[in-house]
Design an enzyme around this catalytic site. Structure first.
Site, short mmCIF file in Angstrom:
data_model
loop_
_atom_site.label_atom_id
_atom_site.label_comp_id
_atom_site.label_asym_id
_atom_site.label_seq_id
_atom_site.Cartn_x
_atom_site.Cartn_y
_atom_site.Cartn_z
N GLU A 1 -15.64 -26.32 -21.22
CA GLU A 1 -16.35 -26.22 -20.65
C GLU A 1 -17.97 -27.36 -20.53
O GLU A 1 -18.66 -27.03 -21.32
CB GLU A 1 -17.57 -24.98 -20.63
CG GLU A 1 -16.00 -23.74 -20.87
CD GLU A 1 -15.73 -23.00 -18.76
OE1 GLU A 1 -16.09 -23.35 -18.22
OE2 GLU A 1 -14.90 -22.25 -18.69
N HIS B 1 -9.07 -24.85 -12.30
CA HIS B 1 -9.87 -24.69 -11.15
C HIS B 1 -10.33 -25.85 -10.13
O HIS B 1 -10.75 -26.17 -10.08
CB HIS B 1 -10.19 -23.57 -11.72
CG HIS B 1 -10.53 -22.45 -12.55
ND1 HIS B 1 -11.10 -22.32 -13.57
CD2 HIS B 1 -9.18 -21.74 -12.41
CE1 HIS B 1 -9.67 -21.22 -14.01
NE2 HIS B 1 -8.94 -20.71 -13.59
N GLU C 1 -14.10 -26.37 -9.92
CA GLU C 1 -14.37 -27.50 -11.75
C GLU C 1 -14.57 -28.55 -11.04
O GLU C 1 -13.64 -29.13 -12.53
CB GLU C 1 -14.35 -26.46 -12.90
CG GLU C 1 -14.44 -25.05 -12.00
CD GLU C 1 -13.64 -24.04 -12.91
OE1 GLU C 1 -13.31 -24.42 -14.07
OE2 GLU C 1 -14.33 -22.50 -12.93
#
Length: 481
Positions: free
Chosen positions: A331, A120, A123
């Site tokens: 994450e 992404h 990110e």
């Protein structure tokens, strides 16, 4: 004359004090004196010295990223090899740097692992951490025994950015929102892979097609995909047969406020272990800190993907089901695109986790499948009994499977050969070495092409890439192994 000597003495005194102060502030911790075994103790995360001397803690655009990768490959030709797996929509190279003591070609018996960042575009913390990881590995090879062991026994492929076009339009300091998340055609690349549970009708994109081609050529054992927007290690499955799919940011936010049913793989114990290795070595993740009051706090810093929120077309499910590669989604930042001055903190938080996670490729069972003439059998199908997701041998007959300690049965099949079932034990400290010989079937002659196994040597790696590309015409694209 006395005035002159007074001045000189004063300057010498100032210089001596400066040297003493500098030495006290930059003491480098002693490296561990342990052996090269997998469980060798690494220093605590804070013991690692940030590598800002060579790579700034700032966001690097595509041109700067390219220059860093080329310069690193030129400076460490015996530890790195730079290649591209393709181009983005807007023509940016999808760079991969191999870091290993045998970077230019696969060495028999040495597993391939990888990290992918910035799928992404908005990110990008993982993008920068992967650059710092590259620098730390190559600069520590001669001084850190654990890093040396890792690079001597593993081929590490690092793709800092899978979505360079999305990154180019993202804005620093933007913690939420979708600007830059997608590729230049507006596709979410982490929803663009074939799916195990549901048909994915989204048109394939150059970035995902390049990754699919890449992983079809290399038998990756372990992988980490670096994301932002939460603080958790998320493992497969990401999808489930009965799930409502999170298609928008608003719907995703709604899913994050409610618990969904987990969708567990046959290797759920292994995926939980891999996720915990990352979370427990991270400075904060294992505490299960919630990024916002409306978002969940994850127990021990890990979650099943579908239990968090379901999605169709994710990269980690595809790699596991289609190729047996165990990938975990990492994450690593509550804010998707935090300000650059926070990057040093993220590096210090994640550095030890990133290294220890890769070493898990050496856990479980590994070996070779041969015919009765000791020729390796390529693409033999293997499965751990009771675990329905299988894996295959390489052209050298090699296989790897990450498993926790216990008793297992390995089922081996190959066209033209009688199947076999072998019992084995996995222990904690060392991978189990298992060589399997298949006999020709009574009804079929062997039809699988074979090659001669090369024995790994300690000689310097043969340079398949003899130069560092400078122009587009000189770019080296990934050759089939």
């Amino acid at each position: 004359m006395s005035k002159r000597w007074t001045t000189i003495s004063f300057l010498i005194l100032v210089y001596t004090c400066y040297r003493c102060t500098w030495a006290q502030q930059t003491q480098i911790p002693e490296q561990p004196t342990n052996n090269l075994e997998l469980e060798a103790a690494l220093p605590e995360p804070r013991a690692y010295v940030p590598d800002s001397q060579y790579l700034d803690f700032v966001y690097h655009n595509h041109e700067e990223l390219t220059r860093f990768l080329r310069a690193t490959s030129a400076r460490y030709p015996n530890l790195t090899a730079l290649y591209s797996i393709g181009k983005s929509i807007q023509g940016r190279e999808l760079w991969v740097l191999v870091v290993s003591s045998s970077p230019y070609e696969h060495m028999v018996g040495k597993p391939d692992v990888k990290y992918v960042g910035n799928i992404h575009g908005n990110e990008p913390v993982g993008r920068e951490l992967l650059l710092h990881l590259i620098q730390y590995l190559v600069s520590s090879y001669d001084t850190d025994q654990y890093v040396k062991w890792l690079l001597d026994n593993t081929r590490i492929h690092i793709m800092p950015s899978m979505n360079p076009d999305g990154f180019a339009v993202s804005k620093e300091g933007t913690c939420d929102g979708g600007q830059g998340r997608y590729n230049a055609r507006g596709f979410d690349l982490n929803r663009n892979f074939p799916d195990y549970f549901k048909q994915n009708n989204k048109r394939g994109q150059p970035e995902t097609d390049a990754v699919k081609d890449w992983i079809s050529k290399i038998q990756f054992v372990l992988s980490g995909s670096l994301h932002g927007g939460a603080l958790v290690a998320s493992y497969p499955y990401d999808n489930t047969p009965n799930a409502r799919i999170c298609r928008s940011s608003a719907l995703c936010a709604m899913f994050q406020t409610y618990s969904a049913a987990p969708s567990l793989t046959p290797d759920d114990d292994v995926f939980k272990h891999l996720s915990l290795v990352y979370a427990k070595n991270h400075a904060k993740m294992s505490r299960g800190v919630a990024c916002k009051s409306a978002t969940p706090a994850f127990e021990n810093g890990i979650t099943n993907g579908a239990a968090w929120y379901p999605l169709t077309g994710g990269m980690q499910d595809y790699q596991y089901v289609w190729y047996g590669c165990m990938e975990v989604t990492l994450e690593i930042s509550c804010c998707k695109y935090p300000p650059a001055y926070e990057l040093r903190k993220y590096w210090e938080d994640n550095q030890l986790s990133m290294i220890k996670f890769l070493a898990e490729a050496h856990r479980g069972v590994q070996g070779f499948v041969f015919d009765n003439n000791n020729n390796p059998i390529e693409r033999a199908s293997l499965k751990i009994k009771g675990r329905d997701v299988g894996f295959q041998t390489t052209k050298h007959g090699e296989f790897w499977r990450i498993l926790l300690p216990g008793y297992y049965k390995l089922e081996v099949f190959a066209e033209g050969y009688s199947p076999r079932e072998i019992e084995f034990v996995v222990v904690e400290q060392h991978p189990t070495l298992l060589n399997v010989t298949l006999q020709p079937s009574k009804f079929n002659m062997p039809t699988i092409a074979t090659t001669t196994i090369k024995t790994p040597t300690t000689k310097k790696p043969r340079k398949l890439i003899g130069f560092i590309p400078k122009d587009e015409d000189e770019i080296i694209h990934f050759p089939s192994d």
